[in-house]
Design an enzyme around this catalytic site. Structure first.
Site, PDB file in Angstrom:
ATOM      1  N   PHE A   1      -5.061   4.290   0.376  1.00 12.41           N
ATOM      2  CA  PHE A   1      -6.051   3.311  -0.095  1.00 12.41           C
ATOM      3  C   PHE A   1      -5.683   2.682  -1.423  1.00 12.41           C
ATOM      4  CE2 PHE A   1      -8.411   7.075   1.777  1.00 12.41           C
ATOM      5  CZ  PHE A   1      -8.206   6.679   3.079  1.00 12.41           C
ATOM      6  N   HIS A   2      -4.431   2.210  -1.519  1.00 13.34           N
ATOM      7  CA  HIS A   2      -3.953   1.542  -2.728  1.00 13.34           C
ATOM      8  C   HIS A   2      -3.498   0.109  -2.417  1.00 13.34           C
ATOM      9  CE1 HIS A   2      -2.756   5.815  -4.317  1.00 13.34           C
ATOM     10  NE2 HIS A   2      -4.075   5.621  -4.311  1.00 13.34           N
ATOM     11  N   PRO A   3      -4.295  -0.692  -1.688  1.00 11.28           N
ATOM     12  CA  PRO A   3      -3.838  -2.049  -1.388  1.00 11.28           C
ATOM     13  C   PRO A   3      -3.754  -2.901  -2.650  1.00 11.28           C
ATOM     14  CG  PRO A   3      -6.133  -1.788  -0.750  1.00 11.28           C
ATOM     15  CD  PRO A   3      -5.632  -0.424  -1.140  1.00 11.28           C
TER      16      PRO A   3
ATOM     17  N   ASP B   1       0.854  -1.180   0.000  1.00 12.79           N
ATOM     18  CA  ASP B   1       0.000   0.000   0.000  1.00 12.79           C
ATOM     19  C   ASP B   1       0.894   1.236   0.000  1.00 12.79           C
ATOM     20  OD1 ASP B   1      -2.299   1.585   0.145  1.00 12.79           O
ATOM     21  OD2 ASP B   1      -2.398   1.490   2.336  1.00 12.79           O
TER      22      ASP B   1
END
Length: 546
Positions: free
Chosen positions: A477-479, A297
């Site tokens: 919020f970039h998993p 992330d």
């Protein structure tokens, strides 16, 4: 039992692409019968379609899984909130719409890791095919595709131009196209909107395909298990209300639930680390040790300022400002409601010896220091003018873990991001923090800043900055990466054709397959993975017909 050629689990950024492409007329092998399952509802709500409406859906459990991570030592034992879309369109229906494709080298690195077909020369045609870009046709962009990309330089808040000027004064080049020949420089972000509306993957890909009789979409359908016959995936069980329904796949089951839900469903179905599955009483179908591993992330760190000139706060704080913005949007589809608050930014190298940018910048003409916790404050900003600058390392080296807590499909999984567990990640964010101070000292921002609200006068030394980074940095919020792609089953979950190692008729096609996180926001790469994944599925279907 219903039978389909393809069952797609998850109607998110990649899943909507697959539903369109696999159900299209003339696709290899004839007209396939396709089922798309989505755990959430339809996306027809007003605040989903209005661009700035993501402030309304940020904590709305009707459309959002609202995941919480475990407490993380790297962040001072804080937990992190991870919103994920639980709605048609997935996270593309609730995100900030920033369109960043990543650096060419990101994908060349994927290819060098043993993934042929995923280098920049392979993914660029997919990007161009999916785009309807406002900058027009070029070697870097396409037009006429389903996904319109909007250029906002003429509509962004005026303070954004001051940020870009400050970036140039700090030594960065102005870049008129952050998705063009190079990602390096400072400029305006492009966003996925069309005619003033959010252009989610659902609106771009799924809505135009809904008339097809061979495409079935079922909402509020929580997939609970993949069904296997031996090592072959043959169907899916899903929960609809109080019923459990089973559907069968003649060709393939495709998981597109994203970096959280795809590994979760694999583990619930007996595909994952054997010891974990047995501890929850789940029969092991395939011992796949990397399911839920390699989780990545992007972290972000803010500097917050009170300004001497009006910002978006002045437009959206007073009731008459909200009314004026709403009327402007209704009458013209323009104004602040038609944009993201992430309006400016860019990419730069924190050290001159680096071959390419390693840090992302964000600028938002908005602050929300007085907003109560639990409220996404885009429509409730501070009552004074302010703005925010942010730094986010492009390629963090820390890796997290995702594991189911039980055999209950409705139980959220255990998420351990393991942020800032490497010295490199700490050094990168420290360099980012130092650059934000450098930006603030430029003539363009120095004259604009009234007060530095955060971190304020308490952060000057490296130790003070690192303490503040651990106390305030947060997920953007970039998993991704939790079902990573690679040739070795001991180190990856899917092969370069996105087939799950050791199993038949089962693929993962979403952000979970990223071997390593791309540089910048990941919604565009996730949609691209849907495009490339559809290519692979259709190629294999053609071979089976031949």
């Amino acid at each position: 039992m219903d039978q389909f050629d393809y069952i797609i689990v998850g109607a998110g950024s990649a899943g909507c692409v697959l539903a369109n492409r696999l159900s299209a007329e003339g696709s290899a092998g004839g007209k396939h019968k396709v089922l798309l399952l989505e755990a959430g509802p339809w996306d027809h709500r007003f605040w989903i379609q209005v661009p700035i409406g993501y402030g309304k859906t940020f904590y709305d459990g009707r459309f959002n899984w609202k995941y919480q991570t475990e407490s993380d030592p790297g962040l001072g034992d804080r937990t992190s909130y991870w919103p994920r879309g639980k709605v048609i369109g997935g996270s593309s229906s609730i995100n900030a719409m920033v369109y960043v494709r990543g650096q060419a080298e990101d994908f060349d690195d994927w290819e060098k890791a043993g993934n042929p077909g995923w280098g920049w020369r392979d993914v660029l045609p997919a990007y161009r095919r999916m785009e309807d870009h406002a900058l027009g046709e070029s070697p870097y962009h396409g037009t006429g595709g389903p996904l319109h990309v909007t250029e906002i330089s003429k509509t962004a808040h005026p303070l954004t131009a001051e940020f870009i000027k400050a970036g140039q004064e700090a030594g960065l080049a102005f870049n008129p196209d952050l998705n063009g020949a190079t990602q390096e420089g400072v400029g305006y972000y492009q966003i996925t909107t069309r005619s003033g509306f959010r252009l989610s993957s659902a609106r771009a890909y799924l809505w135009p395909a809904l008339w097809r009789r061979n495409l079935v979409v079922r909402t509020n359908a929580l997939a609970t298990q993949i069904r296997f016959e031996g090592k072959r995936a043959v169907g899916v069980a899903y929960r609809y209300g109080n019923r459990v329904i089973e559907v069968r796949a003649r060709r393939e089951v495709i998981l597109s639930g994203g970096a959280i839900n795809s590994p979760q469903l694999l583990q619930l179905s007996g595909v994952g680390p054997a010891a974990l599955l047995r501890s929850h009483g789940i029969a092991v179908v395939q011992d796949s040790p990397m399911v839920g591993r390699n989780l990545q992330d992007h972290l972000c760190y803010d500097h917050v300022y009170r300004a001497r000139r009006p910002s978006l706060n002045n437009d959206l704080y007073p009731w008459w400002g909200k009314l004026r913005a709403a009327l402007r949007y209704v009458l013209t589809r323009g104004g602040p409601l038609s944009l993201s608050v992430n309006q400016g930014g860019g990419f730069f190298r924190t050290r001159p010896d680096l071959a390419r940018p390693d840090m992302q910048l964000y600028f938002s003409p908005l602050t929300y220091e007085r907003t109560p916790p639990g409220i996404r404050p885009l429509m409730h900003p501070d009552p004074f003018p302010g703005f925010t600058t942010s730094a986010s390392p492009c390629r963090p080296t820390s890796r997290g873990v995702l594991e189911i807590r039980s055999a209950d499909p409705a139980a959220p999984p255990r998420i351990e991001p393991n942020y800032l567990t490497t010295e490199q990640d700490i050094a990168d964010l420290l360099a980012g923090a130092r650059f934000l101070r450098r930006l603030a000292a430029t003539p363009a921002l120095r004259d604009l800043i009234d007060t530095e609200l955060k971190p304020g006068l308490g952060a000057h030394t490296d130790a003070e900055f690192i303490a503040d980074i651990r106390a305030r940095s947060y997920s953007v919020f970039h998993p991704c990466g939790s079902c990573g792609m690679g040739p070795d089953p001991a180190r990856a979950v899917v092969d370069p054709r996105l087939k799950v190692h050791g199993l038949e008729a089962l693929r993962v096609i979403d952000a979970a397959i990223f071997p390593s996180v791309t540089s910048g926001n990941i919604n565009a790469p996730s949609i691209m993975v849907g495009e490339r994944g559809a290519d692979l599925v259709l190629e294999d279907a053609q071979r089976s017909v031949a």
